[in-house]
Enzyme design. Structure first.
Site, PDB file in Angstrom:
ATOM      1  N   ASP A 206       1.666  -4.702   6.417  1.00 29.89           N
ATOM      2  CA  ASP A 206       2.095  -4.168   5.124  1.00 29.89           C
ATOM      3  C   ASP A 206       1.431  -2.825   4.836  1.00 29.89           C
ATOM      4  O   ASP A 206       2.082  -1.867   4.401  1.00 29.89           O
ATOM      5  CB  ASP A 206       1.738  -5.146   4.003  1.00 29.89           C
ATOM      6  N   LEU A 207       0.132  -2.752   5.056  1.00 26.89           N
ATOM      7  CA  LEU A 207      -0.609  -1.538   4.723  1.00 26.89           C
ATOM      8  C   LEU A 207      -0.196  -0.368   5.613  1.00 26.89           C
ATOM      9  O   LEU A 207      -0.036   0.762   5.137  1.00 26.89           O
ATOM     10  CB  LEU A 207      -2.116  -1.793   4.836  1.00 26.89           C
TER      11      LEU A 207
END
Length: 414
Positions: A206-207
């Site tokens: 996600d990051l």
């Protein structure tokens, strides 16, 4: 300026209104004496943020930290899913939500209602960037896809963040970090050498996707500056994580070498891993022969320097198990603090494995100003990790709250 506010409501975790609207901004920052004469890099850029959970909110938070005005659109009565993710909560606020939603103004809009669609389009017309993370086709069905927004705002930089891309056999699946990290191979290479696959401690897929999206959006703004035209950005979890496999992917694609789990160790460099000490762990890396010789001297194992089995990194990788057994036995003879003292100034990369308490007491973390205190409007003072890049001009992080109860026949300017 919003002409209509039907079915718009401010989203709170408790007492969520479902009719006439209120507006809420969440934002904080490092205290600054003078905030009036500071020019932020993205000042004047308006971002309409229809993202939830992590990848999208992380991208827009970073853009907000750089000065963009971020308008976060949430579901009436519920808001972003992460508002309920906990514990821990501080008061009624989820610390997860707080971690990726500073520097944003938040409104709630029912995008399934024609009036809500009208509001989004009116906002898009005056914004520079449109960011969403819905399953492909869902916003198009509501009249809010790229083609719809491009007709009314041809200048828009439209970024769609999905799990697997706009088309293809997996495109209609919801994208969650752990699943994408499994499909992309990250989970296969993470965990103990002889153990099960492990999910990374934070949502790295996600990051990484959020950072790719952030960079692509800024590139899109430069492109628009040159051409006057907007563009569409397709960013997804699977592609982002596969791109981040770097040398592990290259090992397979070029040499057809299948990847495996190494725990804290490295498949191509020895020694480069965590070693257990008397009271904790120390990570040490020797990326060349000189560093390996230095490690041997610090450990008082000079006989290893000229040992024919360890003279080069290739040989050290080949004889990994025997060498690591020797080094591990020596590291267990002293406390972590003693090894930190011995390695200081050696030129060898090293450091302890810190828990969160030690991370935020680490002198370099404090020196880099990585803890940002902010006054939250409902829970008081809280601290979060700050924007990580040091830029050689002032960036002011503000946390603001502007809440106003408005009847449905009124309007306000964002």
């Amino acid at each position: 300026m919003l002409a209509t506010l039907a079915r718009v409501a401010i989203v709170r975790r408790s007492g969520l209104p479902r009719g006439p609207c209120s507006r809420r901004g969440l934002c904080t920052g490092r205290p600054q004496a003078d905030t009036h004469n500071v020019m932020k890099p993205l000042e004047g850029v308006k971002i309409l943020d229809l993202t939830r959970v992590l990848a999208g909110p992380f991208a827009t938070m970073n853009l907000g930290d750089l000065g963009a005005e971020v308008i976060k659109v949430e579901r009436p009565g519920a808001g972003d899913d992460t508002r309920t993710w906990g514990p821990p909560f501080v008061g009624t606020e989820s610390t997860y939500f707080l971690s990726v939603n500073r520097n944003k103004k938040s409104i709630a809009v029912n995008i399934k209602d024609p009036n809500g669609v009208k509001i989004i389009k009116e906002l898009a017309a005056i914004c520079d960037v449109f960011v969403e993370n819905y399953v492909p086709g869902k916003l198009s069905a509501l009249g809010l896809g790229y083609a719809d927004i491009d007709r009314i705002a041809p200048h828009i930089v439209y970024c769609s963040i999905t799990g697997y891309g706009q088309t293809g056999p997996l495109s209609q699946r919801a994208g969650y970090d752990a699943v994408a990290s499994a499909v992309s191979g990250l989970m296969h290479i993470t965990g103990p050498e002889d153990g099960d696959p492990v999910r990374p401690g934070v949502a790295m897929t996600d990051l990484a996707t959020g950072l790719y999206a952030c960079g692509a959006i800024m590139a899109g703004l430069i492109q628009r500056y040159k051409t006057g035209k907007g563009l569409f950005i397709d960013c997804n979890l699977l592609s982002s994580q596969v791109a981040c496999l770097t040398q592990v992917a290259a090992n397979y694609l070029i040499a057809r070498k299948e990847a495996k789990r190494w725990g804290t160790a490295h498949g191509s460099i020895v020694p480069y891993q965590a070693f257990k000490t008397k009271d904790g762990y120390l990570v040490v890396g020797a990326g060349n022969n000189l560093q390996f010789a230095t490690v041997c001297k610090i450990l008082n194992l000079p006989e290893l320097i000229d040992d024919c089995k360890y003279k080069t990194n290739h040989l050290r990788v080949h004889n990994r198990k025997e060498l690591i057994r020797i080094l591990s036995a020596r590291f267990e003879e002293a406390m972590t603090s003693e090894w930190l003292h011995r390695f200081e100034g050696s030129g060898v990369p090293y450091g302890p494995i810190n828990n969160m308490k030690n991370v935020f007491a680490e002198p370099q973390v404090l020196h880099n100003g990585l803890i940002m205190e902010m006054k939250h409007p409902t829970v008081g003072k809280i601290s979060v990790p700050v924007f990580s890049v040091i830029i050689q001009f002032k960036i002011v992080f503000e946390y603001f709250l502007d809440t106003c109860q408005l009847s449905g026949n009124k309007s306000f300017s964002i």
